[in-house]
Design a protein around this motif. Structure first.
Motif, PDB file in Angstrom:
ATOM      1  N   TYR A  96       1.553   6.833  -6.920  1.00 40.81           N
ATOM      2  CA  TYR A  96       0.698   7.710  -7.074  1.00 40.81           C
ATOM      3  C   TYR A  96       1.036   9.220  -6.661  1.00 40.81           C
ATOM      4  CZ  TYR A  96      -3.915  10.086  -7.139  1.00 40.81           C
ATOM      5  OH  TYR A  96      -4.941  11.059  -7.275  1.00 40.81           O
ATOM      6  N   PHE A 118       0.862   4.078  -2.835  1.00 37.31           N
ATOM      7  CA  PHE A 118       0.673   5.366  -2.651  1.00 37.31           C
ATOM      8  C   PHE A 118       1.775   6.377  -3.152  1.00 37.31           C
ATOM      9  CE2 PHE A 118       1.012   9.039   0.300  1.00 37.31           C
ATOM     10  CZ  PHE A 118       0.108   9.870   0.095  1.00 37.31           C
ATOM     11  N   GLY A 157       0.926  -1.283  -0.020  1.00 38.71           N
ATOM     12  CA  GLY A 157       0.048   0.106   0.024  1.00 38.71           C
ATOM     13  C   GLY A 157       0.649   1.194   0.063  1.00 38.71           C
TER      14      GLY A 157
END
Length: 81
Positions: free
Chosen positions: A25, A22, A18
């Motif tokens: 992104y 993140f 995760g």
């Protein structure tokens, strides 16, 4: 392997994945924002060049008209008469 260790391993693995997603992104979003800034700067420079060209053209026209016409630069009201 105990149940608690499996849960811990799964949780840390999912957290790591995760975090990587993140960060990826966030980097893409930052890159897009920076690119938009470059595009905006380019458009502002283009607009500035166009305005400068218009100003130069107006100045040339003014000088041409001044050769042909008599112009008073008094800036005040016209004298009565």
């Amino acid at each position: 392997m105990s149940r608690a260790s499996k849960i811990t391993l799964a949780t840390t693995s999912l957290s790591a994945i995760g975090i990587v997603i993140f960060v990826h992104y966030a980097q893409r979003a930052e890159q897009a924002a920076m690119h938009a800034g470059v595009i905006r700067d380019y458009e502002q420079q283009q607009l500035k060049r166009e305005r400068q060209a218009d100003f130069e053209m107006q100045r040339a026209l003014e000088e041409e008209y001044r050769k042909v016409q008599t112009v008073s630069d008094s800036g005040g009201p016209a004298p009565p008469g």
